[in-house]
Design a protein around this motif. Structure first.
Motif, PDB file in Angstrom:
ATOM      1  N   MET A   9       0.814  -1.210   0.000  1.00 22.55           N
ATOM      2  CA  MET A   9       0.000   0.000   0.000  1.00 22.55           C
ATOM      3  C   MET A   9       0.846   1.258   0.000  1.00 22.55           C
ATOM      4  N   VAL A  10       2.063   1.200   0.548  1.00 26.85           N
ATOM      5  CA  VAL A  10       2.961   2.353   0.500  1.00 26.85           C
ATOM      6  C   VAL A  10       3.203   2.769  -0.950  1.00 26.85           C
ATOM      7  N   PHE A  11       3.504   1.813  -1.806  1.00 25.09           N
ATOM      8  CA  PHE A  11       3.797   2.116  -3.211  1.00 25.09           C
ATOM      9  C   PHE A  11       2.521   2.441  -3.987  1.00 25.09           C
ATOM     10  N   ASP A  24       9.429  14.448  -3.562  1.00 30.45           N
ATOM     11  CA  ASP A  24       9.857  13.088  -3.900  1.00 30.45           C
ATOM     12  C   ASP A  24       9.477  12.077  -2.824  1.00 30.45           C
ATOM     13  N   GLY A  25       9.402  12.496  -1.578  1.00 31.16           N
ATOM     14  CA  GLY A  25       9.047  11.577  -0.500  1.00 31.16           C
ATOM     15  C   GLY A  25       7.568  11.301  -0.406  1.00 31.16           C
ATOM     16  N   VAL A  71      12.812   1.453   4.359  1.00 29.66           N
ATOM     17  CA  VAL A  71      13.825   1.338   3.301  1.00 29.66           C
ATOM     18  C   VAL A  71      13.158   1.373   1.923  1.00 29.66           C
ATOM     19  N   GLY A  72      12.048   0.629   1.781  1.00 28.85           N
ATOM     20  CA  GLY A  72      11.320   0.652   0.516  1.00 28.85           C
ATOM     21  C   GLY A  72      10.807   2.034   0.183  1.00 28.85           C
ATOM     22  N   TRP A  73      10.285   2.730   1.191  1.00 28.06           N
ATOM     23  CA  TRP A  73       9.758   4.082   0.998  1.00 28.06           C
ATOM     24  C   TRP A  73      10.870   5.021   0.520  1.00 28.06           C
ATOM     25  N   LEU A  74      12.012   4.992   1.206  1.00 26.51           N
ATOM     26  CA  LEU A  74      13.092   5.922   0.888  1.00 26.51           C
ATOM     27  C   LEU A  74      13.785   5.582  -0.426  1.00 26.51           C
ATOM     28  N   ALA A  75      13.824   4.298  -0.778  1.00 26.10           N
ATOM     29  CA  ALA A  75      14.588   3.879  -1.955  1.00 26.10           C
ATOM     30  C   ALA A  75      13.796   3.960  -3.250  1.00 26.10           C
ATOM     31  N   THR A  77      13.780   4.815  -8.997  1.00 28.30           N
ATOM     32  CA  THR A  77      13.003   5.107 -10.195  1.00 28.30           C
ATOM     33  C   THR A  77      13.710   6.125 -11.073  1.00 28.30           C
ATOM     34  N   TYR A  78      14.296   7.157 -10.466  1.00 28.81           N
ATOM     35  CA  TYR A  78      15.009   8.160 -11.248  1.00 28.81           C
ATOM     36  C   TYR A  78      16.274   7.592 -11.894  1.00 28.81           C
TER      37      TYR A  78
END
Length: 558
Positions: free
Chosen positions: A92-94, A145-146, A326-330, A335-336
């Motif tokens: 759900m974060v993504f 971006d966050g 970690v998934g959130w920050l990475a 992606t960029y």
């Protein structure tokens, strides 16, 4: 990757979210923060006062907040529930972050299929300016971006791969969840089975508001307020997320006309937004209550399948949150740095479903002239070459459409010769990948007529449409279309719009209409058409200019 990535669209920030009040006034939703705080304090005071009333005390005694379960209901939470908690939160974060990025590409919501400026009910952008050539792409906004995924303005191509790709995995996980709850009996803990769930839910709400909270016994039974929240999340919000998502598909909407007449793209998009709001609210409230009503015991229930106050569940929870963070920050930096990887993985996850929808041949006749939208957004980078300007100045009298490639009879047709071919018209709805829509009457020549004229060779599998316009990063704009879709009833070259000649802003002298696809694939200002066996040697080889430069997909029926 440089700062001009994603079509060289500079950053542009919107305004605070707001909703329309009446005809012309807007309410800034940030005011809900102080208003909500005042209302919460007031509600707490009222709830505490109510609990002093004898009749209310009798009500709380009769309905303590928990509705009885059947005798055969399972006790405790198995280990797979813990895995489901983690996987759902992680995905759900993504899903939420990419969904917000998609929303930011057209930061307005409507209730009708006519996305008319000034008729939106929600927006995160200033009013649409009066410039008649203002484009939907110009209307997009940047997110931090966050928050967004990725976040940069008009990064919808990559946001959609994240959203649809993770959605696919989330749905598969959801199917597994439904199988498990119905085979293990856990569904009895999530579905209201007695009428007294309503008064018990009211009792639980009153106890929470009075700050004298109900006794928590989630190992054996949830209180009725929890039960209702879980039921809505599992059996209403989750399926509605799927249904409203599919409601925005051009292929499905133009096929299932009775459904889409009422459940149009903008209704689906608005309801999809409400589902997002529900999930965000549920996550915030759920996590808050887990941490404030006995964190250790609750975390043991959810993550360790234990009914005690040990630190095992907390340890597992902490480790899972490290993965989430970690998934959130990475996600955005990855992606960029690796946009093509995101594009390829996303296509691997959702591409087969896109291809299934592409084979749905839509039927004409859903709309009439009374359904035509009063406003039809412009989009794309306008052609500014000397060649196009010269043709435009001469009213396209010297225009020639070249149709060649793998065909038996290559042709070069003047605009007059194109107009001399059998006339075809249709009233259809446009679905922009950004989220806006509109109904228009298109007139021109069916692509089936072009096929009959040029007679494609058997090895021709794709049809490439080239535009007079260059893309934002330079180079000719083009798009690849499956040859089988060229014989669909609603695939055509349009030179009329709503009974008049197609305007410059809408693609003069010719533009493509293919109603099983989203709008960016309907090439405007058509210069030529080429039949090919594959598109790997054209442009960057991804099937279209937006695919090459902004990481869109060559299959976009959803």
């Amino acid at each position: 990757m440089d700062d001009h990535w994603a079509g060289r669209v500079p950053a542009q920030y919107g305004v605070a979210p707001r909703v329309r009040i009446g005809q012309g006034k807007w309410f800034n939703l940030l005011w809900l923060i102080p208003i909500g705080l005042v209302l919460l304090i007031t509600a707490i005071a009222i709830a505490q006062g109510l609990r002093e009333i004898p009749a209310v005390q009798d009500f709380l005694s009769r309905y303590p907040g928990e509705s009885a379960l059947p005798a055969n209901a399972p006790v405790g939470l198995p280990a797979w529930v813990g895995w489901q908690h983690f996987l759902n939160l992680f995905m759900m974060v993504f899903i939420i972050r990419s969904g917000v990025s998609i929303m930011a590409d057209h930061p307005r919501f409507y209730w009708t299929r006519h996305s008319t400026p000034g008729k939106d009910w929600f927006r995160m952008q200033k009013p649409v300016p009066s410039d008649p050539l203002y484009t939907a792409k110009e209307d997009s906004i940047t997110l931090p971006d966050g928050v967004g995924l990725p976040g940069r303005r008009h990064s919808i191509g990559l946001a959609r791969w994240w959203h649809l790709g993770v959605d696919t995995v989330w749905l598969l996980n959801g199917v597994l969840f439904f199988v498990l709850i119905f085979t293990t009996g856990q569904w009895m803990r999530l579905v209201p089975l007695r009428w007294d769930v309503i008064p018990n839910a009211a009792s639980a709400a009153l106890q929470y508001l009075s700050l004298d909270w109900p006794v928590e016994n989630g190992w054996t039974n949830y209180n009725s307020l929890q039960l209702i929240a879980y039921f809505i999340t599992v059996f209403i919000a989750a399926p509605l997320a799927l249904i409203t998502g599919l409601g925005m598909s051009p292929a499905l909407s133009t096929r299932f006309r009775r459904v889409s007449t009422i459940f149009n793209i903008q209704v689906a998009r608005s309801l999809h937004f409400f589902v997002l709001c529900w999930f965000v609210m549920f996550i915030v409230v759920h996590v808050t209550l887990v941490m404030t009503t006995g964190a250790l015991r609750n975390l043991n229930h959810m993550y360790a399948s234990q009914d005690n106050d040990s630190w095992v569940g907390f340890g597992i929870f902490a480790a899972s949150m490290v993965l989430v963070v970690v998934g959130w920050l990475a996600a955005t930096p990855f992606t960029y740095r690796h946009p093509r990887t995101v594009q390829k993985v996303g296509f691997a996850l959702i591409g087969r479903a896109e291809r299934l929808f592409e084979h749905i041949d839509s039927k004409p006749g859903q709309y009439t002239e009374k359904d035509i939208s009063p406003y039809f957004w412009h989009n794309g980078k306008y052609p500014d070459s000397e060649e196009y300007q010269t043709l435009q100045a001469g009213n396209f009298a010297d225009y020639t459409l070249r149709v060649n490639g793998l065909v038996e009879n290559p042709v070069e047709l003047t605009l007059a010769q194109v107009k001399a071919l059998t006339y075809h018209d249709q009233i259809t709805q446009h679905f922009c990948i950004q989220g806006w829509s509109g109904v228009a009457k298109w007139g021109g020549v069916s692509m089936q007529t072009i096929l009959d004229l040029v007679q494609p060779k058997p090895e021709a599998k794709w049809v490439i449409f080239y535009s007079f316009a260059d893309g934002p990063d330079g180079g000719a704009y083009y798009d690849a279309q499956p040859i089988e879709q060229m014989s669909y009833k609603l695939t055509m070259l349009a030179y009329d719009l709503n009974g008049e000649t197609v305007s410059f802003g809408h693609g003069a002298p010719l533009r493509l209409r293919n109603e099983t696809q989203v709008g960016f694939k309907m090439v405007k200002w058509i210069k030529g058409i080429e039949f090919v066996e594959d598109f790997s040697e054209i442009g960057a080889g991804f099937g279209g200019y937006h695919n090459d430069h902004e990481f869109f997909g060559y299959r976009q029926a959803i």
